[in-house]
Design an enzyme around this catalytic site. Structure first.
Site, PDB file in Angstrom:
ATOM      1  N   GLY A  10       0.832  -1.203   0.000  1.00 50.21           N
ATOM      2  CA  GLY A  10       0.000   0.000   0.000  1.00 50.21           C
ATOM      3  C   GLY A  10       0.861   1.246   0.000  1.00 50.21           C
ATOM      4  N   GLY A  12      -0.395   4.506   0.379  1.00 50.64           N
ATOM      5  CA  GLY A  12      -1.158   5.642   0.896  1.00 50.64           C
ATOM      6  C   GLY A  12      -0.266   6.395   1.866  1.00 50.64           C
ATOM      7  CG  ASN A  37      -0.436   1.657  -4.293  1.00 52.61           C
ATOM      8  OD1 ASN A  37      -0.943   1.540  -3.181  1.00 52.61           O
ATOM      9  ND2 ASN A  37      -0.914   2.502  -5.188  1.00 52.61           N
ATOM     10  CB  VAL A  81      -2.196  -7.171  -1.601  1.00 49.83           C
ATOM     11  CG1 VAL A  81      -2.001  -8.248  -0.541  1.00 49.83           C
ATOM     12  CG2 VAL A  81      -0.947  -6.309  -1.753  1.00 49.83           C
ATOM     13  CD  GLU A 170     -12.745  17.579   5.309  1.00 49.27           C
ATOM     14  OE1 GLU A 170     -12.320  16.567   4.716  1.00 49.27           O
ATOM     15  OE2 GLU A 170     -11.999  18.413   5.850  1.00 49.27           O
ATOM     16  CG  ASP A 300      -7.537   4.548   7.755  1.00 49.57           C
ATOM     17  OD1 ASP A 300      -6.873   5.227   8.560  1.00 49.57           O
ATOM     18  OD2 ASP A 300      -8.421   5.036   7.016  1.00 49.57           O
ATOM     19  CB  ALA A 317      -4.137  11.518   6.690  1.00 53.03           C
ATOM     20  CD  GLN A 318      -2.962  14.981  13.491  1.00 53.63           C
ATOM     21  OE1 GLN A 318      -2.350  15.760  14.164  1.00 53.63           O
ATOM     22  NE2 GLN A 318      -4.265  15.003  13.453  1.00 53.63           N
ATOM     23  CE  LYS A 378      -8.889  19.750   5.249  1.00 53.07           C
ATOM     24  NZ  LYS A 378      -8.669  18.520   6.002  1.00 53.07           N
TER      25      LYS A 378
HETATM   26  P1  FAD Z   1      -4.870   5.011   2.258  1.00 52.97           P
HETATM   27  O1  FAD Z   1      -4.462   6.430   2.231  1.00 52.97           O
HETATM   28  O2  FAD Z   1      -6.267   4.656   2.002  1.00 52.97           O
HETATM   29  O3  FAD Z   1      -3.933   4.210   1.239  1.00 52.97           O
HETATM   30  C1  FAD Z   1      -4.066   2.845   0.973  1.00 52.97           C
HETATM   31  C2  FAD Z   1      -3.289   2.530  -0.294  1.00 52.97           C
HETATM   32  O4  FAD Z   1      -3.305   1.114  -0.500  1.00 52.97           O
HETATM   33  C3  FAD Z   1      -3.875   3.146  -1.549  1.00 52.97           C
HETATM   34  O5  FAD Z   1      -2.841   3.661  -2.353  1.00 52.97           O
HETATM   35  C4  FAD Z   1      -4.561   1.972  -2.257  1.00 52.97           C
HETATM   36  O6  FAD Z   1      -4.596   2.112  -3.653  1.00 52.97           O
HETATM   37  C5  FAD Z   1      -3.690   0.813  -1.830  1.00 52.97           C
HETATM   38  N1  FAD Z   1      -4.379  -0.475  -1.798  1.00 52.97           N
HETATM   39  C6  FAD Z   1      -5.555  -0.765  -1.184  1.00 52.97           C
HETATM   40  N2  FAD Z   1      -5.856  -2.075  -1.328  1.00 52.97           N
HETATM   41  C7  FAD Z   1      -4.851  -2.619  -2.054  1.00 52.97           C
HETATM   42  C8  FAD Z   1      -4.587  -3.945  -2.511  1.00 52.97           C
HETATM   43  N3  FAD Z   1      -5.400  -4.959  -2.242  1.00 52.97           N
HETATM   44  N4  FAD Z   1      -3.461  -4.156  -3.224  1.00 52.97           N
HETATM   45  C9  FAD Z   1      -2.599  -3.140  -3.503  1.00 52.97           C
HETATM   46  N5  FAD Z   1      -2.804  -1.868  -3.073  1.00 52.97           N
HETATM   47  C10 FAD Z   1      -3.916  -1.607  -2.359  1.00 52.97           C
HETATM   48  N6  FAD Z   1      -7.504  12.216   7.875  1.00 52.97           N
HETATM   49  C11 FAD Z   1      -6.876  13.282   8.426  1.00 52.97           C
HETATM   50  O7  FAD Z   1      -6.002  13.106   9.295  1.00 52.97           O
HETATM   51  N7  FAD Z   1      -7.179  14.561   8.041  1.00 52.97           N
HETATM   52  C12 FAD Z   1      -8.086  14.822   7.078  1.00 52.97           C
HETATM   53  O8  FAD Z   1      -8.337  15.986   6.756  1.00 52.97           O
HETATM   54  C13 FAD Z   1      -8.768  13.734   6.474  1.00 52.97           C
HETATM   55  N8  FAD Z   1      -9.667  13.943   5.489  1.00 52.97           N
HETATM   56  C14 FAD Z   1     -10.274  12.884   4.872  1.00 52.97           C
HETATM   57  C15 FAD Z   1     -11.155  13.149   3.836  1.00 52.97           C
HETATM   58  C16 FAD Z   1     -11.796  12.113   3.181  1.00 52.97           C
HETATM   59  C17 FAD Z   1     -12.734  12.408   2.051  1.00 52.97           C
HETATM   60  C18 FAD Z   1     -11.540  10.768   3.593  1.00 52.97           C
HETATM   61  C19 FAD Z   1     -12.235   9.625   2.892  1.00 52.97           C
HETATM   62  C20 FAD Z   1     -10.664  10.502   4.637  1.00 52.97           C
HETATM   63  C21 FAD Z   1     -10.016  11.556   5.288  1.00 52.97           C
HETATM   64  N9  FAD Z   1      -9.106  11.339   6.335  1.00 52.97           N
HETATM   65  C22 FAD Z   1      -8.450  12.414   6.912  1.00 52.97           C
HETATM   66  C23 FAD Z   1      -8.745   9.979   6.744  1.00 52.97           C
HETATM   67  C24 FAD Z   1      -7.472   9.549   6.002  1.00 52.97           C
HETATM   68  O9  FAD Z   1      -7.633   9.771   4.623  1.00 52.97           O
HETATM   69  C25 FAD Z   1      -7.119   8.082   6.250  1.00 52.97           C
HETATM   70  O10 FAD Z   1      -7.011   7.875   7.630  1.00 52.97           O
HETATM   71  C26 FAD Z   1      -5.782   7.754   5.554  1.00 52.97           C
HETATM   72  O11 FAD Z   1      -5.913   7.853   4.169  1.00 52.97           O
HETATM   73  C27 FAD Z   1      -5.285   6.367   5.939  1.00 52.97           C
HETATM   74  O12 FAD Z   1      -4.048   6.145   5.344  1.00 52.97           O
HETATM   75  P2  FAD Z   1      -3.595   4.701   4.883  1.00 52.97           P
HETATM   76  O13 FAD Z   1      -2.193   4.820   4.414  1.00 52.97           O
HETATM   77  O14 FAD Z   1      -3.915   3.719   5.937  1.00 52.97           O
HETATM   78  O15 FAD Z   1      -4.543   4.336   3.675  1.00 52.97           O
HETATM   79  P1  NAD Z   2     -17.102   8.536  10.862  1.00 57.27           P
HETATM   80  O1  NAD Z   2     -17.236   7.168  11.374  1.00 57.27           O
HETATM   81  O2  NAD Z   2     -16.231   9.492  11.575  1.00 57.27           O
HETATM   82  O3  NAD Z   2     -18.531   9.224  10.745  1.00 57.27           O
HETATM   83  C1  NAD Z   2     -19.650   8.513  10.252  1.00 57.27           C
HETATM   84  C2  NAD Z   2     -20.945   9.188  10.660  1.00 57.27           C
HETATM   85  O4  NAD Z   2     -22.024   8.449  10.093  1.00 57.27           O
HETATM   86  C3  NAD Z   2     -21.168   9.203  12.170  1.00 57.27           C
HETATM   87  O5  NAD Z   2     -21.520  10.504  12.565  1.00 57.27           O
HETATM   88  C4  NAD Z   2     -22.308   8.192  12.374  1.00 57.27           C
HETATM   89  O6  NAD Z   2     -23.155   8.544  13.455  1.00 57.27           O
HETATM   90  C5  NAD Z   2     -23.054   8.275  11.051  1.00 57.27           C
HETATM   91  N1  NAD Z   2     -23.826   7.065  10.720  1.00 57.27           N
HETATM   92  C6  NAD Z   2     -23.463   5.768  10.904  1.00 57.27           C
HETATM   93  N2  NAD Z   2     -24.436   4.925  10.467  1.00 57.27           N
HETATM   94  C7  NAD Z   2     -25.434   5.707   9.977  1.00 57.27           C
HETATM   95  C8  NAD Z   2     -26.701   5.423   9.375  1.00 57.27           C
HETATM   96  N3  NAD Z   2     -27.135   4.164   9.174  1.00 57.27           N
HETATM   97  N4  NAD Z   2     -27.462   6.454   8.973  1.00 57.27           N
HETATM   98  C9  NAD Z   2     -27.034   7.738   9.141  1.00 57.27           C
HETATM   99  N5  NAD Z   2     -25.854   8.055   9.730  1.00 57.27           N
HETATM  100  C10 NAD Z   2     -25.061   7.062  10.135  1.00 57.27           C
HETATM  101  O7  NAD Z   2     -16.618   8.364   9.340  1.00 57.27           O
HETATM  102  P2  NAD Z   2     -15.942   9.394   8.343  1.00 57.27           P
HETATM  103  O8  NAD Z   2     -16.552  10.733   8.439  1.00 57.27           O
HETATM  104  O9  NAD Z   2     -15.913   8.718   7.029  1.00 57.27           O
HETATM  105  O10 NAD Z   2     -14.451   9.496   8.877  1.00 57.27           O
HETATM  106  C11 NAD Z   2     -13.582   8.378   8.827  1.00 57.27           C
HETATM  107  C12 NAD Z   2     -12.262   8.743   9.462  1.00 57.27           C
HETATM  108  O11 NAD Z   2     -11.577   9.711   8.668  1.00 57.27           O
HETATM  109  C13 NAD Z   2     -12.417   9.361  10.840  1.00 57.27           C
HETATM  110  O12 NAD Z   2     -11.378   8.912  11.648  1.00 57.27           O
HETATM  111  C14 NAD Z   2     -12.246  10.825  10.590  1.00 57.27           C
HETATM  112  O13 NAD Z   2     -11.692  11.488  11.720  1.00 57.27           O
HETATM  113  C15 NAD Z   2     -11.290  10.863   9.420  1.00 57.27           C
HETATM  114  N6  NAD Z   2     -11.524  12.071   8.628  1.00 57.27           N
HETATM  115  C16 NAD Z   2     -10.950  13.226   9.056  1.00 57.27           C
HETATM  116  C17 NAD Z   2     -11.179  14.392   8.373  1.00 57.27           C
HETATM  117  C18 NAD Z   2     -10.544  15.669   8.865  1.00 57.27           C
HETATM  118  O14 NAD Z   2      -9.762  15.619   9.797  1.00 57.27           O
HETATM  119  N7  NAD Z   2     -10.814  16.794   8.266  1.00 57.27           N
HETATM  120  C19 NAD Z   2     -11.987  14.390   7.239  1.00 57.27           C
HETATM  121  C20 NAD Z   2     -12.574  13.188   6.827  1.00 57.27           C
HETATM  122  C21 NAD Z   2     -12.335  12.031   7.538  1.00 57.27           C
END
Ligand code: FAD
Ligand code: NAD
Length: 404
Positions: A10, A12, A37, A81, A170, A300, A317-318, A378
């Site tokens: 991975g 990410g 990846n 994978v 967001e 994650d 991500a942090q 941000k």
């Molecule tokens: P990922 O970043 O998901 O990376 C996983 C990698 O593995 C990817 O490149 C994927 O292609 C690869 N992969 C997956 N499965 C396979 C496989 N089977 N074989 C080969 N490769 C594979 N967190 C924050 O701290 N601040 C934020 O502002 C924030 N904003 C977010 C906004 C959104 C819209 C979302 C969805 C999440 C946000 N998060 C934020 C959460 C954060 O994005 C995740 O916690 C973070 O990406 C986790 O990192 P990771 O390396 O575990 O996985």
């Molecule tokens: P989350 O689990 O944080 O939030 C999911 C929300 O969906 C909750 O409020 C929950 O009560 C609601 N929910 C669950 N089941 C439901 C249902 N059946 N019907 C209606 N509502 C329902 O998930 P997320 O927002 O995808 O975040 C995932 C992770 O990524 C978290 O750790 C978050 O902190 C992180 N993240 C961080 C940022 C940032 O820091 N700016 C941005 C995006 C994601």
């Protein structure tokens, strides 16, 4: 002497951070590092809500992995994978097999649908670049179709967002800015468009600062979002969703349903027989899978309990990047057979949630921020993530410099 094989799964935040830090710590002759990846690019998962709404082009959220790895030290394999066989120290890929001495699992997250009927089939989720592109295209298709049909179907212009966690909020922040553009582009009366957010908890952003939550809700409502709080999605159908608030059941017809109500770890972990909670492995203090001294888990896919609250740290991500940094250090210790393994202590600097490109809410170093200050912060955070992985040249290529 035989060099140990380090395999990182991975690219990410967690996996790529481990790779770029390890390539700095280790000499060419000390280990064979292989990064696997699915794609040959890395994407900023934390920007995917922008690509999904169409406010940022999908090419802006990704860059070639080759740009940040040292090819003298790291071999990159583009493959998927399918399974890990920890007792044989092997990884199975769609197109091959790898043997490792040390493994890093960083396969990220998948959408968690809690078994709710119809979600997998009929709802979208903001999960990766291709999923984000599909959401953008789907919404645009609905708008494009509306005016050319003889019998106008207003529900085409209804977008439901399931979950008001950070992802849901967001995404809504981007959508409310994109919709006026789409209305102009496709000659649509903005009053026909509905954006509905359904949240099961009694509040938006459960657990976040109430004053900031109120600010976010009022900003989004002012731009047209309808919130249905304390209301759970029960089912998704080809026509929309079925929700329930207590005993009251309601059907909401919608052309687009985006499920942003939770995440789980990679299903590869469950399929490989690891003991998991929602596909996340509860790691030891050094970030290793219990029972396997040669397997690290970051991002994650890893589960760590916060001793103060007795609840898991949120998957962010942090934290993924901090885990990657420590994992690289611990790998170097094992590869060299020198020094002590360090245990992981997250250093959480805060949380900022964007509400479109020019607004946000957040708590940073214990200080509350909102509006342009939070939005500026941000972008600093987004650029910092690029810097930590690819240095200033990556920030220049991919960074966000349009602050207001
Ligand atoms: P990922 O970043 O998901 O990376 C996983 C990698 O593995 C990817 O490149 C994927 O292609 C690869 N992969 C997956 N499965 C396979 C496989 N089977 N074989 C080969 N490769 C594979 N967190 C924050 O701290 N601040 C934020 O502002 C924030 N904003 C977010 C906004 C959104 C819209 C979302 C969805 C999440 C946000 N998060 C934020 C959460 C954060 O994005 C995740 O916690 C973070 O990406 C986790 O990192 P990771 O390396 O575990 O996985
Ligand atoms: P989350 O689990 O944080 O939030 C999911 C929300 O969906 C909750 O409020 C929950 O009560 C609601 N929910 C669950 N089941 C439901 C249902 N059946 N019907 C209606 N509502 C329902 O998930 P997320 O927002 O995808 O975040 C995932 C992770 O990524 C978290 O750790 C978050 O902190 C992180 N993240 C961080 C940022 C940032 O820091 N700016 C941005 C995006 C994601």
């Amino acid at each position: 002497v035989r060099k140990p094989n380090v395999v990182i799964l991975g690219a990410g935040y967690g996996g790529l951070m481990t790779t770029v830090r390890l390539q700095k710590l280790i000499g060419v002759n000390e280990a064979n590092i292989t990064l696997v990846n699915k794609h040959d690019y890395h994407y900023e998962t934390t920007w995917l809500h922008e690509a999904s709404a169409g406010t940022l082009h999908h090419d802006r959220v990704r860059y070639p992995i080759a740009d940040v790895i040292d090819r003298n030290k790291v071999k990159f394999i583009k493959d998927t994978v399918t399974k890990i066989a920890p007792n044989e120290k092997k990884v199975l890929l769609e197109n091959g097999e790898l043997e490792y001495d040390y493994l890093v699992i960083a396969l990220g997250f998948e959408s968690e649908t809690f078994g709710i009927k119809g979600l997998k089939e009929y709802a979208f989720s903001i999960a990766n670049v291709n999923a984000a592109r599909q959401i953008r295209e789907h919404i645009e298709y609905q708008f494009a179709t509306y005016n050319v049909e003889e019998e106008k179907k207003d529900e085409r212009l209804t977008i439901v967002v399931g979950g008001a966690g950070f992802t849901g909020i967001e995404f809504l922040g981007e959508l409310v800015n994109r919709i006026p553009e789409l209305c102009r582009e496709y000659d649509i009366d903005p009053n026909k468009v509905r954006i509905i957010c359904v949240e099961a908890a009694p509040t938006v952003l459960p657990g976040f600062d109430p004053e900031l939550v109120e600010y976010a809700v009022s900003q989004l409502e002012r731009k047209g979002v309808e919130f249905k709080i304390g209301t759970a999605i029960k089912e998704c159908t080809p026509d929309g969703i079925i929700v329930a608030k207590g005993d009251e059941v309601e059907e909401i017809k919608a052309g687009t349903v985006v499920w942003a109500a939770g995440v789980r770890g990679s299903s590869v972990l469950e399929q490989s027989g690891f003991e998991t909670m929602r596909s996340r492995i509860k790691v030891d203090p050094f970030l290793r899978a219990p029972g396997y001294e040669d397997i690290f888990v970051v991002g994650d896919c890893a589960l760590i309990i916060n001793e103060e609250t007795n609840r898991p740290y949120p998957p962010t991500a942090q934290i993924a990047m901090q885990e990657g940094q420590l994992c690289a250090k611990n790998l170097a210790v094992l590869i060299r057979g020198q020094g002590e393994l360090e245990s992981f202590k997250p250093d959480i600097k805060g949380t900022v949630c964007s509400l479109g490109h020019d607004d946000a809410i957040g708590v940073v170093f214990g200080k509350k921020l909102w509006g342009t200050k939070a939005s500026f912060m941000k972008k600093v955070i987004d650029n910092r993530a690029l810097y930590l992985i690819g240095g200033s040249s990556l920030v220049m290529k991919k960074g966000k410099f349009k602050f207001f």
